[in-house]
Design an enzyme around this catalytic site. Structure first.
Site, PDB file in Angstrom:
ATOM      1  N   TYR A 258      23.860 -17.566  29.768  1.00  0.00           N
ATOM      2  CA  TYR A 258      24.842 -18.195  28.870  1.00  0.00           C
ATOM      3  C   TYR A 258      26.032 -18.725  29.669  1.00  0.00           C
ATOM      4  CZ  TYR A 258      29.081 -18.336  26.008  1.00  0.00           C
ATOM      5  OH  TYR A 258      30.281 -18.718  25.447  1.00  0.00           O
TER       6      TYR A 258
ATOM      7  N   THR B 143      34.711 -20.821  28.154  1.00  0.00           N
ATOM      8  CA  THR B 143      34.816 -19.355  28.019  1.00  0.00           C
ATOM      9  C   THR B 143      35.287 -18.682  29.309  1.00  0.00           C
ATOM     10  OG1 THR B 143      33.440 -17.362  27.771  1.00  0.00           O
ATOM     11  CG2 THR B 143      32.315 -19.317  28.528  1.00  0.00           C
ATOM     12  N   ASP B 144      35.920 -17.542  29.158  1.00  0.00           N
ATOM     13  CA  ASP B 144      36.331 -16.767  30.346  1.00  0.00           C
ATOM     14  C   ASP B 144      35.128 -16.240  31.129  1.00  0.00           C
ATOM     15  OD1 ASP B 144      35.516 -14.734  28.592  1.00  0.00           O
ATOM     16  OD2 ASP B 144      37.385 -13.604  28.699  1.00  0.00           O
ATOM     17  N   GLU B 145      33.930 -16.284  30.499  1.00  0.00           N
ATOM     18  CA  GLU B 145      32.748 -15.741  31.183  1.00  0.00           C
ATOM     19  C   GLU B 145      32.361 -16.565  32.405  1.00  0.00           C
ATOM     20  OE1 GLU B 145      29.617 -14.095  29.000  1.00  0.00           O
ATOM     21  OE2 GLU B 145      30.913 -13.352  27.417  1.00  0.00           O
TER      22      GLU B 145
ATOM     23  N   LYS C 206      27.475 -22.606  30.186  1.00  0.00           N
ATOM     24  CA  LYS C 206      28.837 -23.067  29.864  1.00  0.00           C
ATOM     25  C   LYS C 206      29.500 -23.672  31.102  1.00  0.00           C
ATOM     26  CE  LYS C 206      30.794 -22.742  26.435  1.00  0.00           C
ATOM     27  NZ  LYS C 206      30.834 -23.670  25.269  1.00  0.00           N
TER      28      LYS C 206
ATOM     29  N   GLY D   9      34.552 -22.598  15.123  1.00  0.00           N
ATOM     30  CA  GLY D   9      34.626 -23.960  14.587  1.00  0.00           C
ATOM     31  C   GLY D   9      35.075 -23.976  13.135  1.00  0.00           C
TER      32      GLY D   9
ATOM     33  N   ARG E 213      23.239  -3.779  28.852  1.00  0.00           N
ATOM     34  CA  ARG E 213      22.851  -5.189  28.977  1.00  0.00           C
ATOM     35  C   ARG E 213      22.628  -5.483  30.462  1.00  0.00           C
ATOM     36  NH1 ARG E 213      27.451  -9.309  26.908  1.00  0.00           N
ATOM     37  NH2 ARG E 213      26.416  -9.105  24.906  1.00  0.00           N
TER      38      ARG E 213
HETATM   39  P1  NAD Z   1      28.805 -19.628  17.015  1.00  0.00           P
HETATM   40  O1  NAD Z   1      27.535 -19.197  17.648  1.00  0.00           O
HETATM   41  O2  NAD Z   1      29.378 -18.823  15.912  1.00  0.00           O
HETATM   42  O3  NAD Z   1      28.626 -21.120  16.455  1.00  0.00           O
HETATM   43  C1  NAD Z   1      28.018 -22.132  17.188  1.00  0.00           C
HETATM   44  C2  NAD Z   1      27.844 -23.332  16.258  1.00  0.00           C
HETATM   45  O4  NAD Z   1      27.284 -24.421  17.022  1.00  0.00           O
HETATM   46  C3  NAD Z   1      26.885 -23.084  15.092  1.00  0.00           C
HETATM   47  O5  NAD Z   1      27.442 -23.591  13.905  1.00  0.00           O
HETATM   48  C4  NAD Z   1      25.628 -23.837  15.489  1.00  0.00           C
HETATM   49  O6  NAD Z   1      24.866 -24.292  14.381  1.00  0.00           O
HETATM   50  C5  NAD Z   1      26.207 -24.995  16.281  1.00  0.00           C
HETATM   51  N1  NAD Z   1      25.255 -25.577  17.238  1.00  0.00           N
HETATM   52  C6  NAD Z   1      24.496 -24.918  18.159  1.00  0.00           C
HETATM   53  N2  NAD Z   1      23.752 -25.803  18.847  1.00  0.00           N
HETATM   54  C7  NAD Z   1      24.070 -27.034  18.377  1.00  0.00           C
HETATM   55  C8  NAD Z   1      23.659 -28.347  18.710  1.00  0.00           C
HETATM   56  N3  NAD Z   1      22.730 -28.574  19.665  1.00  0.00           N
HETATM   57  N4  NAD Z   1      24.198 -29.392  18.053  1.00  0.00           N
HETATM   58  C9  NAD Z   1      25.112 -29.182  17.068  1.00  0.00           C
HETATM   59  N5  NAD Z   1      25.538 -27.960  16.704  1.00  0.00           N
HETATM   60  C10 NAD Z   1      25.023 -26.899  17.352  1.00  0.00           C
HETATM   61  O7  NAD Z   1      29.837 -19.802  18.191  1.00  0.00           O
HETATM   62  P2  NAD Z   1      31.389 -19.403  18.314  1.00  0.00           P
HETATM   63  O8  NAD Z   1      31.496 -17.981  18.645  1.00  0.00           O
HETATM   64  O9  NAD Z   1      32.112 -19.967  17.162  1.00  0.00           O
HETATM   65  O10 NAD Z   1      31.781 -20.211  19.635  1.00  0.00           O
HETATM   66  C11 NAD Z   1      32.199 -21.555  19.558  1.00  0.00           C
HETATM   67  C12 NAD Z   1      32.484 -22.062  20.958  1.00  0.00           C
HETATM   68  O11 NAD Z   1      33.492 -21.273  21.564  1.00  0.00           O
HETATM   69  C13 NAD Z   1      31.287 -21.996  21.899  1.00  0.00           C
HETATM   70  O12 NAD Z   1      31.285 -23.163  22.694  1.00  0.00           O
HETATM   71  C14 NAD Z   1      31.546 -20.761  22.752  1.00  0.00           C
HETATM   72  O13 NAD Z   1      30.962 -20.885  24.013  1.00  0.00           O
HETATM   73  C15 NAD Z   1      33.047 -20.770  22.799  1.00  0.00           C
HETATM   74  N6  NAD Z   1      33.699 -19.454  22.971  1.00  0.00           N
HETATM   75  C16 NAD Z   1      33.441 -18.453  22.085  1.00  0.00           C
HETATM   76  C17 NAD Z   1      34.128 -17.251  22.197  1.00  0.00           C
HETATM   77  C18 NAD Z   1      33.895 -16.107  21.245  1.00  0.00           C
HETATM   78  O14 NAD Z   1      34.448 -15.023  21.452  1.00  0.00           O
HETATM   79  N7  NAD Z   1      33.128 -16.272  20.188  1.00  0.00           N
HETATM   80  C19 NAD Z   1      35.067 -17.079  23.229  1.00  0.00           C
HETATM   81  C20 NAD Z   1      35.279 -18.127  24.125  1.00  0.00           C
HETATM   82  C21 NAD Z   1      34.603 -19.320  23.967  1.00  0.00           C
HETATM   83  O1  DAU Z   2      34.335 -13.697  26.667  1.00  0.00           O
HETATM   84  C1  DAU Z   2      34.077 -14.775  25.783  1.00  0.00           C
HETATM   85  C2  DAU Z   2      32.686 -14.610  25.237  1.00  0.00           C
HETATM   86  O2  DAU Z   2      32.754 -13.542  24.292  1.00  0.00           O
HETATM   87  C3  DAU Z   2      32.127 -15.856  24.582  1.00  0.00           C
HETATM   88  O3  DAU Z   2      32.006 -16.873  25.542  1.00  0.00           O
HETATM   89  C4  DAU Z   2      30.760 -15.567  23.947  1.00  0.00           C
HETATM   90  O4  DAU Z   2      30.275 -16.711  23.259  1.00  0.00           O
HETATM   91  C5  DAU Z   2      30.922 -14.419  22.976  1.00  0.00           C
HETATM   92  O5  DAU Z   2      29.658 -14.065  22.452  1.00  0.00           O
HETATM   93  C6  DAU Z   2      31.533 -13.214  23.675  1.00  0.00           C
HETATM   94  O6  DAU Z   2      30.606 -12.693  24.685  1.00  0.00           O
HETATM   95  P1  DAU Z   2      30.409 -11.120  24.924  1.00  0.00           P
HETATM   96  O7  DAU Z   2      29.110 -10.889  25.547  1.00  0.00           O
HETATM   97  O8  DAU Z   2      31.621 -10.535  25.585  1.00  0.00           O
HETATM   98  O9  DAU Z   2      30.451 -10.667  23.392  1.00  0.00           O
HETATM   99  P2  DAU Z   2      29.644  -9.566  22.571  1.00  0.00           P
HETATM  100  O10 DAU Z   2      30.319  -9.483  21.257  1.00  0.00           O
HETATM  101  O11 DAU Z   2      28.179  -9.791  22.601  1.00  0.00           O
HETATM  102  O12 DAU Z   2      29.948  -8.240  23.400  1.00  0.00           O
HETATM  103  C7  DAU Z   2      31.262  -7.758  23.593  1.00  0.00           C
HETATM  104  C8  DAU Z   2      31.165  -6.544  24.495  1.00  0.00           C
HETATM  105  O13 DAU Z   2      30.491  -5.497  23.765  1.00  0.00           O
HETATM  106  C9  DAU Z   2      30.337  -6.776  25.727  1.00  0.00           C
HETATM  107  O14 DAU Z   2      30.887  -6.032  26.814  1.00  0.00           O
HETATM  108  C10 DAU Z   2      28.963  -6.234  25.382  1.00  0.00           C
HETATM  109  C11 DAU Z   2      29.283  -5.098  24.425  1.00  0.00           C
HETATM  110  N1  DAU Z   2      28.273  -4.861  23.365  1.00  0.00           N
HETATM  111  C12 DAU Z   2      27.807  -5.921  22.668  1.00  0.00           C
HETATM  112  C13 DAU Z   2      26.882  -5.751  21.683  1.00  0.00           C
HETATM  113  C14 DAU Z   2      26.357  -6.931  20.902  1.00  0.00           C
HETATM  114  C15 DAU Z   2      27.865  -3.572  23.099  1.00  0.00           C
HETATM  115  O15 DAU Z   2      28.313  -2.592  23.732  1.00  0.00           O
HETATM  116  N2  DAU Z   2      26.939  -3.392  22.112  1.00  0.00           N
HETATM  117  C16 DAU Z   2      26.411  -4.422  21.406  1.00  0.00           C
HETATM  118  O16 DAU Z   2      25.552  -4.180  20.525  1.00  0.00           O
END
Ligand code: NAD
Ligand code: DAU
Length: 348
Positions: free
Chosen positions: A156, A131-133, A160, A21, A279
């Protein structure tokens, strides 16, 4: 386009203080001088005001602290808005394994409250950042397409997917112009150190082990956050309402390979990699077919290694940012998540 057929001028962005964001708000204000942004964020543990500190005093930016599940706050935030981008969510898979109440409250019910308010206000386009998840584990050789059935496997991912279902209902029932995006794993500046890449980088900088789950041969499809932001901006203007778009950059890597690249970049020994208890329910592989988005002329501009290098560099140069995040509550989470895996680690 919004309801009037014009590009959006005033956007409601939720969850703007988080990782993607905050990158998106910076991107929007940089690319579109005529756009104003209202950021509604609850400031959970993941919301970080430091991420947008530089926008204080910018007349195009307004911050509202509030919950997307609070109908009154959302109604106020929606006034005068002609597009919504919903990032707000509980986002960490590992935390959802400890209990998913907040995930369901925000990612499902919160999305519903936002949709309802957008419909009542006639707020125009509504981008649901998913998300792709939601596809679940993807077998070798296959890539998920938008028409594939959803098979979320973590609390999670299930939350989503629930949010997505609400979006589809609002499109089908009320023709609210919703677009759902499913992005792969992002890397880039300002990601919370609970996530793998920033955890690996900051642990390496502290000289601590990098906890790789299981054999580390799980595969993720990495996307630079700026390429994600550009895709969302494009879809705000040119996406088809009622449609779903995958956003992936064809950068599949094994986790252990990513950990090794981080160490190489920081000139740290590979011996810091520590294979730890896996995990539960860990999806082995995600991979996206993004041809639908690419047909709108989007292509990632950053290769994986370049993106990872830029990310590592950002953490090296912004130690104040991640040290502040790792203090306080994070230490408690780290102890619960990694204490038994790493033998009493505190991580703060
Ligand atoms: P993040 O955890 O870094 O940030 C989430 C934000 O949402 C925070 O600022 C938090 O304060 C706010 N928030 C949480 N609950 C809330 C609520 N009830 N009302 C208002 N604000 C609230 O997340 P991110 O990694 O930036 O992900 C953002 C979006 O993208 C999410 O919807 C996530 O599912 C999606 N997404 C993330 C990834 C990734 O790799 N990080 C990949 C694909 C999709
Ligand atoms: O695929 C999109 C998703 O990517 C988003 O929707 C989620 O919000 C975002 O958190 C992320 O999910 P993952 O579970 O894939 O992300 P994470 O960074 O937690 O983990 C990435 C990979 O690494 C996953 O296979 C788990 C592994 N991992 C993660 C952690 C935190 C480890 O091996 N060690 C770790 O300590």
């Amino acid at each position: 386009m919004n309801g009037s057929g014009l590009p959006p001028r005033r956007l409601l962005v939720t969850g703007g203080c988080g990782f993607i964001g905050s990158n998106f708000i910076h991107f929007l204000l940089r690319e579109h001088p005529d756009v104003a942004v209202v950021n509604l964020d609850k400031l959970t543990y993941a919301g970080n005001p430091d991420n947008l500190r530089d926008l204080e005093g910018d007349s195009r930016y307004r911050f509202i602290r509030g919950d997307i599940a609070d109908a009154d706050v959302v109604e106020q935030a929606m006034v005068g808005v002609d597009a919504v981008v919903n990032f707000a969510a509980e986002t960490h898979v590992d935390r959802s394994l400890f209990g998913a109440d907040d995930f369901i409250r925000t990612d499902v019910h919160g999305t519903y409250v936002l949709l309802r308010a957008a419909q009542v206000a006639g707020a125009g386009r509504f981008i649901q950042v998913s998300t792709d998840e939601v596809y679940g584990d993807v077998p070798p050789g296959k890539r998920s397409r938008e028409s594939d059935p959803l098979h979320p496997r973590s609390p999670y991912a299930a939350s989503k997917a629930g949010g997505e279902m609400q979006c589809i209902a609002f499109w089908e029932t009320y023709r609210l112009p919703v677009i759902i995006t499913r992005a792969s794993n992002n890397v880039g500046p300002r990601q919370h150190p609970e996530k793998a890449v920033p955890l690996f980088v900051t642990n390496a900088l502290r000289g601590e082990p990098l906890p790789v789950y299981g054999d580390g041969r799980q595969r993720r499809d990495w996307l630079y956050v700026e390429d994600h932001c550009r895709a969302l901006d494009l879809l705000l203007r040119r996406g088809e309402p009622g449609e779903v778009y995958n956003i992936g950059a064809d950068n599949e890597r094994e986790n252990v390979e990513v950990a090794a690249l981080v160490l190489r970049e920081l000139e740290k020994p590979l011996g810091l990699i520590r294979h730890v208890e896996d995990r539960p329910g860990h999806d082995r592989r995600y991979a996206l077919d993004s041809s639908k988005l690419r047909a709108l002329s989007w292509a990632p501009r950053h290769g994986f290694e370049e993106a990872l290098r830029a990310t590592v560099r950002w953490y090296v140069e912004n130690e104040w940012w991640w040290r502040r995040v790792r203090e306080g509550d994070f230490a408690r989470f780290y102890a619960a998540q990694y204490g038994h895996r790493l033998g009493g680690a505190t991580g703060g």
